[in-house]
Scaffold this active site. Structure first.
Site, PDB file in Angstrom:
ATOM      1  N   CYS A 150       0.811  -1.221   0.000  1.00 15.32           N
ATOM      2  CA  CYS A 150       0.000   0.000   0.000  1.00 15.32           C
ATOM      3  C   CYS A 150       0.846   1.273   0.000  1.00 15.32           C
ATOM      4  O   CYS A 150       0.396   2.310  -0.503  1.00 15.32           O
ATOM      5  CB  CYS A 150      -0.983  -0.006   1.167  1.00 15.32           C
ATOM      6  SG  CYS A 150      -0.278  -0.468   2.759  1.00 15.32           S
ATOM      7  N   HIS A 243      -2.031   6.903   3.369  1.00 12.57           N
ATOM      8  CA  HIS A 243      -0.577   6.857   3.598  1.00 12.57           C
ATOM      9  C   HIS A 243       0.083   8.058   2.935  1.00 12.57           C
ATOM     10  O   HIS A 243      -0.109   8.296   1.727  1.00 12.57           O
ATOM     11  CB  HIS A 243       0.020   5.580   3.001  1.00 12.57           C
ATOM     12  CG  HIS A 243      -0.290   4.326   3.750  1.00 12.57           C
ATOM     13  ND1 HIS A 243      -0.952   4.313   4.953  1.00 12.57           N
ATOM     14  CD2 HIS A 243       0.007   3.026   3.456  1.00 12.57           C
ATOM     15  CE1 HIS A 243      -1.062   3.057   5.368  1.00 12.57           C
ATOM     16  NE2 HIS A 243      -0.494   2.261   4.480  1.00 12.57           N
TER      17      HIS A 243
END
Length: 351
Positions: A150, A243
């Site tokens: 990710c 993120h």
């Protein structure tokens, strides 16, 4: 599409599995015909087995679906969306590939295999050409494709136009990773509240290697890795989703921040990705504000599939630095696998 393609979600009760269920609700191309989970959930309805974590309601069609064993027997699907942990995926995903299904995996188990592509259709759709070699090598009627880690996702999408126009020698990466990346229940509250945890097991190694495969070139039946080096440091921060990645880059061709911004904004989806339901348009958005992107404000851009870049500026040690944001459980997980499946349908690998 005359009729929807039947799909199954593996490990459907976990956090990534739930995101698959959410994103597949009313998908124009796919219909969920089966949901699987671990032995403790088998035989229950999905509503009984699943502690639903998402802000949108559980889809009505999913509530009464029986939870099946994670085995292909009796499952009439063409695509298996895998939210399995890597330890389980290593043995289970090949069972579905042998049964003739296209496995679109979120797990890391097969990312380093030379005949398994790590797909980000915005930047390496041509890597699907590994699939015939994989089938031949392994004797499978189906196949496995993966999406990346990710944190590798957003940074690699941002690197594509920079590598193409200016070349890249070295990349230094610092991540600020949301707690949803650890799954549920994830990081204990007493560990993450009022805190930053500067370690995520195995994460730095993935970030240092995966972008080189994704940005590499198909040569025969494998990928020649892109010729640059990556150094990564990772941190878990008290943010729910999204993120942030801070990138500093040494380039082969010296350039200015304005030229980098222009390259990022000009980058378009390749022809193979045109018309995919989950494809973000544009794939990359560059923000001019000095304090953006921010997870809470920007993670849902493009329904969570857009890569957002900001703070592009001169790096006094290397050449250029910037901040990249991507939604870790949508673009970096379930949404990534979903877009991979759409690409497989458009290119005829799934019919």
């Amino acid at each position: 599409m005359a009729s929807k393609i039947p799909v199954v979600v593996l490990a459907a009760t976990g956090s990534v599995g739930q995101r698959f269920v959410q994103l597949l609700d009313q998908h124009p191309w796919f219909e969920v015909v089966a949901l699987t989970a671990s032995e403790r959930s088998e035989g229950k309805t999905y509503q009984e087995a699943c502690n639903w974590l998402l802000s949108t309601p559980m889809p009505d069609w999913a509530r009464s679906m029986p939870v099946l064993p994670t085995h292909p027997t009796g499952i009439q699907a063409k695509i298996a969306f895998s939210a399995l942990p890597a330890s389980s995926a290593k043995d289970i995903e090949p069972e579905f590939a042998r049964a003739g299904m296209a496995v679109c995996s979120n797990a890391a188990a097969y990312r380093r295999e030379p005949d398994v592509p790590i797909l980000l259709p915005e930047i390496n759709a041509e890597h699907i050409h590994l699939i015939p070699a994989q089938r031949k090598n392994r004797g499978w009627d189906g196949f496995i494709t993966t999406n990346p880690n990710c944190s590798s996702t957003g940074m690699t999408i941002a690197l594509r136009p920079i590598l193409d126009q200016f070349g890249v020698k070295r990349v230094f990466v610092t991540t600020l990773q949301a707690i949803s990346g650890a799954g549920y229940p994830g990081v204990a509250s007493m560990d993450i509240l009022d805190n930053v945890v500067p370690y995520i097991g195995g994460e730095e190694e993935k970030i240092e290697w995966e972008p080189r495969k994704m940005l590499g070139k198909v040569q025969g039946d494998q990928i020649a890795l892109a010729d640059f080096r990556v150094s990564a440091q990772v941190n878990r921060v008290p943010v729910v989703d999204g993120h942030l990645v801070c990138l500093s880059m040494e380039l082969e061709k010296k350039t200015s921040p304005d030229e980098v911004i222009q390259a990022l904004r000009a980058y378009q989806l390749p022809e193979l990705c045109q018309g995919l339901p989950s494809a973000p348009q544009p794939p990359i958005v560059v923000m001019d504000e000095p304090n953006r992107p921010q997870p809470r404000l920007d993670r849902m851009r493009g329904d969570g599939m857009t890569t957002t870049v900001g703070r592009v500026r001169v790096d006094p040690l290397l050449d250029i630095k910037m901040v990249v944001l991507s939604h870790n459980t949508i673009r970096g997980a379930a949404g990534g696998s979903l877009m991979n499946a759409e690409l497989l349908v458009k290119t005829g690998f799934v019919k």
